[in-house]
Design an enzyme around this catalytic site. Structure first.
Site, short mmCIF file in Angstrom:
data_model
loop_
_atom_site.label_atom_id
_atom_site.label_comp_id
_atom_site.label_asym_id
_atom_site.label_seq_id
_atom_site.Cartn_x
_atom_site.Cartn_y
_atom_site.Cartn_z
N LYS A 96 -6.80 55.38 108.33
CA LYS A 96 -6.94 55.57 106.44
C LYS A 96 -8.45 55.28 106.30
O LYS A 96 -9.02 54.43 107.10
CB LYS A 96 -5.99 54.53 105.90
CG LYS A 96 -6.21 54.31 104.42
CD LYS A 96 -5.15 53.24 103.88
CE LYS A 96 -5.30 53.34 102.46
NZ LYS A 96 -4.49 52.39 101.76
N SER A 171 -1.37 54.60 98.73
CA SER A 171 -2.66 55.04 98.72
C SER A 171 -3.13 55.61 100.22
O SER A 171 -4.05 56.29 100.26
CB SER A 171 -3.87 54.08 98.23
OG SER A 171 -3.52 52.96 99.26
N SER A 195 1.41 50.70 99.72
CA SER A 195 0.57 51.81 100.11
C SER A 195 0.68 52.54 101.43
O SER A 195 0.43 53.57 101.74
CB SER A 195 -0.81 51.45 100.01
OG SER A 195 -1.30 51.29 98.46
#
Length: 504
Positions: A96, A171, A195
């Site tokens: 990420k 996210s 997320s």
């Protein structure tokens, strides 16, 4: 070199911002008293920083375009080959894009951070490389990770691999997409309100939010230290358990970690579900926006656990709803102080600070209008709570969070696992470009009803795919006791082995 000393006029202005009044004579006297402290600053400035070494060569890489990035899931592609042997040898990983990888740009989904390049690897990156993995790039994430949708990432929305133009969830949007699309074997996500689990559910993969502090957060840009989690996102349960074995455990640099209890998670995979006690969390099926078709898919999957030998019954856990409500003061005031006023690092914790990130992120003030509406609304709530109520609701919510954790713990003393829908509905179309602020923010935060609670209480929670609604994946969430990830993997592996979820 010497730091810049203030003038008497600057000190008078500074005192005014601290709600004090100084005469010129007083300012001059105070300034003289401050010089020995500034001498200490000079000494600190001359000393080298403590920066963890990066042992594996890499190139900076670049963001792919066109057909090479058809879902907008890649923030940057590169290649960092890890150790020649290890449990993850030959496996490809995406990080990420709030996770530091030395020499490779990190944007955290936000144009205001564009151009920042970390100087060291996050602990999870180092551990994956030491285990033989090859890190092949950074996955797009949402704007400073403040969205459960995937329309808030700069420069473009991330698309669901099951349906172009639909949300992948956020996210950790790009991480889920790259795994689901088969572009990487494994990915790392972050979770402060869901997320990891939301995008994993909407993309049809397995995503675990571990117990708070089990996986070190060192080298990952924080939102709020008491909510910060990092976890594995994979196409199957075994890979997820193997990744956690590699990433879990104290690193001596993250104060979120208090004697974390690690386990050999892959050893739990063949134990089956027979004898497990599973509580169907009533509150998880009472969300106002729960799609009945999603609820039916999850209940059908729960019945399959019963067929595998687990005992299953309904249980009410009022702490679930309480914990969800606690997220607003803790999340909003906490992120406003740590991530924004604290320049992405904050104060008052003995962790590894990224000084360059602090310097770079401080520039958000000159570009504040470019912040996403989902971040702005959280900042407005947080700043109001700080200014009008002196942070008392953050403090009170943290106190009450212990009550919420105790409520979960009580239920988990009677059951091995709790189960509920991960997300109340399947992936939705992206909001239209130029939509209202209301639509933009609503579509970013409307899906958090079941996932935010475990970030408050710190319990581990995993989503596993359990069927399709209109051709889009549905996720079932298992919640376990603190450090009982093995029990979650035991149940998830039994379910995975019993059926092809795409046929449900």
């Amino acid at each position: 070199m010497a730091i810049v000393r203030p003038t008497t006029e600057q000190l008078e202005a500074l005192a005014s911002r601290l709600h004090m009044r100084l005469t010129t004579e007083e300012a001059s006297e105070y300034l003289a008293l401050m010089q020995s402290s500034f001498d200490a600053y000079d000494l600190i400035d001359e000393l080298p920083d403590e920066v963890p070494p990066s042992r594996y060569p890499r190139a900076a890489g670049q963001r792919p375009t066109g057909d090479m990035n058809r879902y907008n899931a890649w923030a940057c592609k590169t290649e960092v080959k890890g150790a020649a042997a290890g449990p993850l040898a030959g496996r490809t990983v995406a990080l990420k894009d709030n996770i530091a990888l030395a020499g490779v740009p990190m944007m955290n989904g936000a144009s205001t951070l564009e151009g920042f390049v970390p100087a060291y690897d996050a602990t999870v990156a180092t551990r994956l490389l030491d285990a033989g993995a090859t890190i092949v790039g950074k996955a797009t994430c949402e704007h400073f990770c403040l969205s459960g949708g995937s329309h808030t990432s700069d420069p473009e929305p991330v698309h669901n691999p099951h349906r172009q133009g639909y949300s992948s969830g956020g996210s950790s949007s790009g991480s889920a997409v790259l795994v689901a699309a088969g572009e990487v074997d494994l990915a790392v996500g972050g979770d402060q309100g869901g997320s990891v689990r939301i995008p994993a559910a909407w993309c049809g993969i397995y995503g675990l939010k571990p117990t708070h502090g089990l996986v070190p957060y060192t080298g990952i840009m924080p939102i709020e230290s008491t909510l910060d989690h990092a976890g594995p996102m994979t196409a199957n349960v075994r890979d997820n358990a193997l990744m956690l074995e590699v990433m879990a455990g104290a690193d001596g640099l993250d104060p979120r970690q208090v004697a974390p209890q690690v386990d050999a998670y892959t050893q739990a995979l063949g134990r089956g579900a027979d004898g497990l006690r599973i509580g169907i969390l009533s509150e998880g099926f009472q969300l106002a926006n729960l799609d009945s078709r999603v609820a039916d898919k999850v209940r059908d999957a729960i019945a399959r656990f019963e067929g595998l030998g687990a005992s299953v019954e309904e249980v009410s856990v009022p702490a679930h709803s309480l914990a969800g409500a606690l997220w607003s003061p803790i999340g909003c005031e906490g992120l406003t102080m740590q991530m924004m006023h604290g320049n992405g690092m904050g104060f008052n914790w003995k962790g590894q600070y990224d000084v360059a990130l602090l310097d770079r992120h401080a520039g958000w003030r000159e570009q504040a209008d470019a912040l996403s509406a989902s971040l702005k609304v959280c900042m407005f709530v947080g700043q109001y709570g700080l200014e009008r109520y002196n942070g008392r609701y953050y403090a009170k919510a943290q106190n009450i969070a212990r009550r919420a954790r105790a409520g979960y713990d009580h239920a988990l003393s009677q059951y091995d696992l709790l189960v509920m829908p991960t997300v109340p509905f399947a992936a939705q179309p992206h909001p239209e470009p130029g939509c209202s602020i209301t639509d933009y923010v609503s579509r970013a935060l409307e899906m958090l009803g079941n996932t935010a609670a475990q970030d408050i209480t710190g319990h581990p929670a995993m989503t596993l795919p359990c069927g399709l609604v209109d051709g889009l994946p549905v996720g079932l969430m298992l919640v376990g006791r603190h450090y009982a990830e093995s029990t979650i993997y035991q149940a998830a592996a039994a379910f995975e082995a019993s059926v092809d979820w795409k046929t449900l």
